[in-house]
Enzyme design. Structure first.
Site, PDB file in Angstrom:
ATOM      1  N   THR A 137       0.863  -1.173   0.000  1.00 14.37           N
ATOM      2  CA  THR A 137       0.000   0.000   0.000  1.00 14.37           C
ATOM      3  C   THR A 137       0.904   1.228   0.000  1.00 14.37           C
ATOM      4  OG1 THR A 137      -0.083   0.407   2.370  1.00 14.37           O
ATOM      5  CG2 THR A 137      -1.551  -1.277   1.513  1.00 14.37           C
ATOM      6  N   GLU A 195      -5.365  -3.351   4.567  1.00 15.56           N
ATOM      7  CA  GLU A 195      -4.962  -4.024   5.800  1.00 15.56           C
ATOM      8  C   GLU A 195      -6.016  -4.999   6.308  1.00 15.56           C
ATOM      9  OE1 GLU A 195      -4.570  -0.912   5.048  1.00 15.56           O
ATOM     10  OE2 GLU A 195      -2.580  -0.199   5.657  1.00 15.56           O
ATOM     11  N   LYS A 207     -10.485  19.019  14.304  1.00 12.16           N
ATOM     12  CA  LYS A 207     -10.825  18.963  15.721  1.00 12.16           C
ATOM     13  C   LYS A 207     -11.022  20.390  16.195  1.00 12.16           C
ATOM     14  CE  LYS A 207      -8.299  15.018  14.964  1.00 12.16           C
ATOM     15  NZ  LYS A 207      -7.424  14.773  13.780  1.00 12.16           N
TER      16      LYS A 207
END
Lengths: 548, 548
Positions: free
Chosen positions: B189, B336, B446
């Site tokens: 990846t 994954e 955030k």
């Protein structure tokens, strides 16, 4: 062993043992409100099922059950039993599903052999255990199951009634991880001689059996048994090979489940109708009882798919079912194989025939399901030809076969030979990989260097118009090894001689169906054919009688 | 670890390691004559597939491949590749599926890192390896793949052409048993920085992924993707997570398979039509290319079910597909995770709506498939509420997640934390267990103690009539932690000011969709938004540019 590449797992990676608790993950996500029905008594949802499994785990723990203990169940086929299928192995204990049809002596033998620590027992079975109470060696406590307002009083050491214990238990249990090879379940099989033998299955085996079952019973459009829109009602007992393991697969998929309790034919048919049951598994005897009810005549059974096992699905039963619109399939396996090995496999062209003409395909033992290897072998263990004619013993490999008999691996020496599980069944294999069981190996007649199926010969003899029933066994013969010996029952008022029957069989020699040494030299005309307690021909007794 | 009961296996019992060879048992029994098609070039049956896998195993062994070696493949999506999916791991070697879209330098990096011993390479990719030949360290031999009469000449050390080698190889290979934790496959990846990272999967993991896939894609009547009557054509590359593992499941069930070779949109649509393809998986970009062809307008697509992954299935794409009759579903997973974690889950009532009105359900990330646990957690690893609103990082457990990065477990320290694989995705979970992915965790903003999805905000800004495109990233802010910063592209001839866009967003504050601190204080009007090589918004680059 090949020198393959294996890396050690990362320190922090999660090692994922295959555990029964994982089979319970998906249903509350897919179908939280789907119903699980208990006959005409009660019903609840998958959300409730999960809640009750957590409560049961706490109740069992509160009653002193620890991982490694054995918890036995004596119940009818109920959602309670389904809860036990999960909660008991999920806490790390072994579920012993007691065969309630055994004699009290045999039951207590299996309880002592399995070392049961706690028993969940339905009121109806209390008299059995009370009668042998003094012989029970390892049980510390009993939990009572009842369908009445109150459990019966008993001289057994009761830890309380199931529903009351669940109501008082905490609804959250932290189910542990443990070795996937831990024993999850055990139960006992009975032979014609000796004590019952225990088989046992690990968490890993049951998870793999369940996953492979969804492949084989879900994906095939010609045999849509386990689909999200299915309604499932087991009609083989939950104590016997976990009701063929189907409750685990139905739960995995969040399918509607209907548990019938006791097998009363009228009730079973009522449940079929009320809930629109689409999938069941059943033994021929119970199927015949259901088909004999009045009420089945007014049922729409055109969407009822039934996997028949236990004994062979006969042409007669399959035809009679087809007349009612029932779609029957053969399922093949045994206690030692968890049980699924093969099923009928229909192809699109099979469904183009009217249902009544599909019987020939449906009664074949079928094709091995995914992840199962089946071979037929001669006595030396060599595969015989897949020509639909040559016969051999059915041997199998799969990820879910019992490793041996519980605590008695020496009894399994004949079971496992050369890395294959030996079923004791004799079959031929058609060129298209379809298995056709012919006989039990102990009943097959070894004559003139070939294997002659006693069942085939019984069928041919029975085609004579004067014959009501026939049984054939092999008897030792110096020249041929064995020769067939028949017992026949004449129909009332009919007459036939040895020569008549031999002449009758000669046509099958001419047509090539049997060899000439398959014609019995001796035929006894009898009033009755000896049967076992479950109604099968008792060939062992017949052979013993002929010996004397 | 709970002290459960485990008996040692009987000496003679067969220990059944889960191996890829077992996935090949059932198709030749169920569907020996079923077709496997290679685009408009050739076709053969499952009987041929098994024959060719045996030949390939012998050809590889003849070329010196041993268990534990690594064999790499550079091919288009072909039945040859399917043969490699089986034969290479079945002899105990590791299959390295090379990402042919990487740069030559990255390809050679992955080949050296995986320690490839032999490479099967299509003519079209010869120039790539010839250009970096001097940097290839471990490869001993190449086998050439071609779709022409003769393979191209090459400066690489060729062991011969694939078809010629198969023709000369023996058609029976005795595939060995070995440890089920042996590595079967590896591939790489790419992140935005650093070298590609290898993930790897064992035989056990691939078998379990395959079996669970049949449960999730076969059994649900509302999403009949993998059925015996399905016709399957993969449209995500076989080098990427084994084409999502579907070729293994399709083979297990003996389903008709159509391999397209290269992804030429007109050819893909022609194959859809010619073979009546019913199931594919696809990334949005390729789907858009197919939907843009002329020929798709005359196709009957009403039975084409498509699992969309790679990037989110957007409302726009799903709606456009519905207009053509295409049934799209979201599939969620990553390299994954082997990859399957969740899919859209439709209920009977969802199908009662016209297809065009099913989009809201179809574009949700869906429900975890059987055997998968998904949770959403705060930065401390605590689960957040399943209320459809609270956001957390998606973490997962399942029997088929990569243990770590290949030979670099230290790179996986962020991947596995507290026994859960951390996906790096931010999502909310609806009360009915439906996952809705909101953002990548590195892109989420955030602000004011809450997580604000950059994707959500981009969608809201894009609803302003003057805006052609928008990108939002978080920039550090002393008071709020982070504040959103937007880049927007105006439509030709349109005008808008910072205040116009802020006013536009206030309506969503009033409707409760966003908090007031979600309104960007800074908006840059730009000509273009930076994209990555695969066409995604390059937020890392945007953040870097804003930093300077």
């Amino acid at each position: 062993m090949a020198n393959t590449r294996i890396l050690p797992p990362a320190d922090n990676a999660y090692q994922y043992p295959l555990l029964i608790k994982q089979l319970l993950l998906s249903a509350p996500r897919y179908a939280p409100d789907q119903e699980i029905v208990y006959a005409n008594k009660s019903k609840y949802t998958y959300t409730d099922l999960v809640d009750r499994i957590h409560r049961l785990a706490n109740a069992l723990t509160d009653a002193g059950v620890k991982p490694g203990d054995t918890v036995a169940v004596m119940d009818w086929d109920t959602p309670r039993y389904l809860e036990c299928f999960f909660a008991i192995p999920m806490i790390g204990a072994v579920l012993h599903t007691i065969n309630v049809r055994l004699s009290p002596d045999q039951i207590v033998y299996t309880m002592n052999h399995a070392e049961d620590d706690l028993v969940l027992i339905h009121d109806d079975f209390l008299p059995i255990l009370e009668s042998v109470k003094g012989d029970i060696k390892t049980v510390r406590k009993y939990i009572q199951l009842t369908d009445e307002a109150q459990a019966k009083s008993t001289s057994l050491d009761s830890a309380g009634e199931y529903e009351a214990l669940l109501a008082n238990a905490h609804n959250c249990f932290d189910f542990p991880d443990f070795d996937e090879n831990s024993i999850a379940t055990t139960f006992y099989t009975t032979g014609t001689t000796g004590n019952p033998k225990g088989v046992f299955f690990s968490h890993r085996q049951l998870v793999l059996h369940t996953l492979a079952m969804t492949g084989s019973l879900s994906a095939f459009d010609e045999m849509p048994m386990l689909r999200s829109s299915s309604v499932y009602m087991p009609v083989t007992p939950m104590f016997h090979v976990h009701a063929w393991g189907v409750p685990y697969a139905a739960t995995l998929l969040g399918i509607k489940q209907v548990y019938p309790g006791r097998y009363e034919p009228e009730l079973l048919v009522d449940l079929l109708k009320e809930h629109g049951v689409t999938f069941s598994h059943c033994v021929p005897t119970v199927m015949q009882m259901m088909m004999a009810t009045e009420s089945i005549k007014t049922a729409d059974l055109s969407n009822w798919h039934v996997l028949i096992g236990g004994s062979a699905l006969t042409r007669g039963l399959c035809d009679a079912g087809a007349k009612l619109g029932i779609r029957m399939y053969t399922g093949y396996g045994m206690s030692e194989t968890c049980p699924l090995l093969s099923t009928t496999h229909l192809k699109p062209e099979d469904l183009e025939l009217p249902l009544e003409q599909q019987t020939t395909q449906r009664i074949k033992t079928g094709i091995a399901v995914p992840m199962v290897e089946i071979e037929i072998t001669d006595p030396d263990g060599n595969p015989v030809a897949h020509d639909g004619d040559a016969k051999g013993e059915v041997v199998a490999r799969a990820p879910w076969l019992t490793q041996s008999y519980f605590k008695e691996p020496e009894k399994g020496e004949e079971l496992w030979q050369g890395g294959w599980l030996h079923t004791g069944d004799v079959a031929s294999m058609e060129p298209d990989s379809t298995l056709v069981i012919k006989d039990r190996i102990k009943d097959v007649i070894k004559t003139g260097g070939e294997w002659l199926s006693s069942l085939d010969l019984e069928n041919l003899i029975s085609q004579h118009p004067a014959i009501a029933a026939a049984a054939v066994v092999g008897v030792p013969d110096e020249k041929w090894g064995e020769r067939p010996h028949a017992l026949v029952v004449l129909k009332p008022g009919e007459q036939a001689t040895l020569e008549d029957l031999q002449d009758h069989l000669k046509q099958f020699v001419e047509s090539g169906e049997i060899n000439k040494w398959a014609i019995p030299g001796k035929i006894d005309f009898v009033d009755d054919i000896p049967k076992t307690s479950v109604g099968k021909i008792n060939k062992k007794l017949i052979r013993d009688q002929l010996d004397n």
